[in-house]
Motif scaffolding. Structure first.
Motif, short mmCIF file in Angstrom:
data_model
loop_
_atom_site.label_atom_id
_atom_site.label_comp_id
_atom_site.label_asym_id
_atom_site.label_seq_id
_atom_site.Cartn_x
_atom_site.Cartn_y
_atom_site.Cartn_z
N VAL A 1 -0.25 -11.16 -7.05
CA VAL A 1 -0.69 -11.45 -5.50
C VAL A 1 0.81 -11.37 -4.97
O VAL A 1 1.55 -12.13 -5.25
CB VAL A 1 -1.29 -12.90 -5.25
CG1 VAL A 1 -1.58 -12.73 -3.69
CG2 VAL A 1 -2.67 -12.97 -5.91
N PRO A 2 0.93 -9.97 -4.12
CA PRO A 2 2.17 -9.91 -3.42
C PRO A 2 2.59 -11.05 -2.68
O PRO A 2 3.85 -10.83 -2.29
CB PRO A 2 1.90 -8.48 -2.65
CG PRO A 2 0.58 -8.39 -2.54
CD PRO A 2 -0.24 -9.24 -3.74
N SER A 3 1.83 -11.85 -1.83
CA SER A 3 2.51 -12.84 -0.87
C SER A 3 1.46 -13.70 -0.73
O SER A 3 0.25 -13.51 -0.89
CB SER A 3 2.76 -12.20 0.19
OG SER A 3 1.96 -11.88 1.23
N GLU B 1 -6.75 -10.25 -10.94
CA GLU B 1 -5.76 -9.80 -9.87
C GLU B 1 -5.58 -10.74 -8.88
O GLU B 1 -4.27 -10.57 -8.25
CB GLU B 1 -6.16 -8.32 -9.28
CG GLU B 1 -6.20 -7.13 -10.06
CD GLU B 1 -4.90 -6.56 -10.14
OE1 GLU B 1 -3.82 -7.05 -9.48
OE2 GLU B 1 -4.80 -5.52 -11.04
N THR B 2 -6.42 -11.63 -8.60
CA THR B 2 -6.24 -12.47 -7.43
C THR B 2 -5.35 -13.89 -7.96
O THR B 2 -5.30 -14.77 -7.16
CB THR B 2 -7.52 -12.95 -6.80
OG1 THR B 2 -8.29 -13.68 -7.77
CG2 THR B 2 -8.31 -11.73 -6.40
N ALA C 1 3.89 -2.00 -2.85
CA ALA C 1 3.26 -3.05 -3.85
C ALA C 1 2.10 -3.69 -2.79
O ALA C 1 0.84 -4.02 -3.28
CB ALA C 1 4.00 -4.29 -4.24
N PHE C 2 2.56 -3.85 -1.48
CA PHE C 2 1.49 -4.19 -0.71
C PHE C 2 0.23 -3.47 -0.43
O PHE C 2 -0.83 -3.97 -0.16
CB PHE C 2 2.31 -4.41 0.67
CG PHE C 2 3.14 -5.51 0.76
CD1 PHE C 2 2.87 -6.82 0.33
CD2 PHE C 2 4.34 -5.36 1.39
CE1 PHE C 2 3.99 -7.87 0.39
CE2 PHE C 2 5.21 -6.11 1.34
CZ PHE C 2 5.28 -7.52 0.94
N ILE C 3 0.48 -2.13 -0.40
CA ILE C 3 -0.78 -1.11 -0.37
C ILE C 3 -1.43 -1.14 -1.84
O ILE C 3 -2.91 -0.96 -1.77
CB ILE C 3 -0.14 0.26 -0.08
CG1 ILE C 3 0.29 0.17 1.34
CG2 ILE C 3 -1.38 1.05 0.09
CD1 ILE C 3 -0.70 -0.48 2.54
N GLN C 4 -0.91 -1.05 -2.77
CA GLN C 4 -1.39 -0.85 -4.23
C GLN C 4 -2.04 -1.94 -4.54
O GLN C 4 -3.06 -1.94 -5.42
CB GLN C 4 -0.32 -0.65 -5.33
CG GLN C 4 0.41 0.68 -5.10
CD GLN C 4 -0.59 1.74 -5.15
OE1 GLN C 4 -1.46 1.68 -6.33
NE2 GLN C 4 -0.65 2.70 -4.27
#
Length: 272
Positions: free
Chosen positions: A170-172, A164-165, A141-144
């Motif tokens: 947003v993953p973290s 997306e933002t 998820a962090f790379i995608q």
């Protein structure tokens, strides 16, 4: 003595990060790196024990994450570069478990996007695909997250980037910092292109075009760009003379209009 101090400093750094209190974090990081130097662990060597390598990676990763919270991309970049020496070590020397390589690398990819460094982005991504395998990256998820953003940027789908933002995608929290920088960069690019493509815009439409949340925000942004506002419209100084020839108007309803605006302005640049 240095190892005991290092353990205490790591606890304080974790507390600083979790409590969002960074007033003493730079001093703590300096002391932690000094302690690593004293046990010869700041840079991995063939003599470095696994315990020391784990501690050193932890300090540098905390430094990278704190740098993001302090909105210091130069410091974050230095920590990322230092960490590459540890991330390149084989699994039997430094296990992946317990580290944050994926998160730190994803954040660096996002930083490259926010700086417009697409060549650096793709060089790093290609290296990751060779080292990690494409299938493994597809589950990360962090790379995608930065990959999705880059694809939307390349397609000119700025409304997708905006989506997306926001929220759960947003993953973290740390990704939110660079995401805001990226949106600011995009907003500035759209503003520059709009200045060249249109003599003026209705304030309500400028709000949608620039991804601003209120007409008041539009007026504040306009002031920062040296635009004038009157009668419900934003006027671009270098284009006001075109008003004598008649209005060109725009109704912003989707990312397609944004793409067309940028495309038209870029075509003007190539002609000029």
């Amino acid at each position: 003595m240095a190892e005991k101090e290092l353990s205490s400093l790591l606890q304080q750094l974790h507390h600083s990060l979790s409590s969002h209190n960074y007033s003493s974090s730079k001093q703590l990081l300096s002391r932690a790196k000094l302690a690593l130097l004293q046990i010869n662990a700041l840079v991995p060597t063939s003599e470095s024990s696994q315990t020391h390598l784990v501690r050193a990676r932890e300090v540098l990763e905390l430094g990278a994450l704190i740098s993001i919270r302090l909105q210091d991309p130069e410091s974050f970049t230095r920590y990322f570069q230092q960490l590459q020496l540890f991330y390149s070590l084989p699994e039997d020397r430094l296990p992946r478990e317990g580290g944050n390589a994926s998160k730190i690398t994803g954040l660096y990819l996002l930083l490259l996007l926010s700086q417009g460094d697409y060549a650096g982005f793709h060089t790093l991504l290609e290296g990751l695909e060779v080292a990690e395998g494409k299938k493994r990256l597809e589950k990360d998820a962090f790379i995608q997250y930065p990959i999705r953003l880059e694809q939307a940027l390349m397609e000119g789908s700025y409304d997708r980037v905006w989506g997306e933002t926001k929220g759960e995608r947003v993953p973290s929290e740390e990704f939110g910092v660079f995401s805001e920088v990226l949106i600011h960069t995009i907003r500035s690019e759209i503003a520059s292109c709009s200045e060249r493509a249109y003599p003026s815009l209705p304030i309500a439409n400028a709000k949608n075009l620039l991804f601003l949340d209120s007409e008041g925000s539009v007026l504040k942004f306009a002031q920062s760009r040296g635009w004038s506002a009157r009668d419900g419209r934003i006027y671009f100084p270098q284009q006001e003379q075109e008003m004598m020839l008649g209005e060109k108007d725009i109704l912003v309803t989707s990312g397609t209009v944004i793409e067309n605006t940028l495309g038209y302005a870029r075509e003007l640049e190539t002609i000029v």
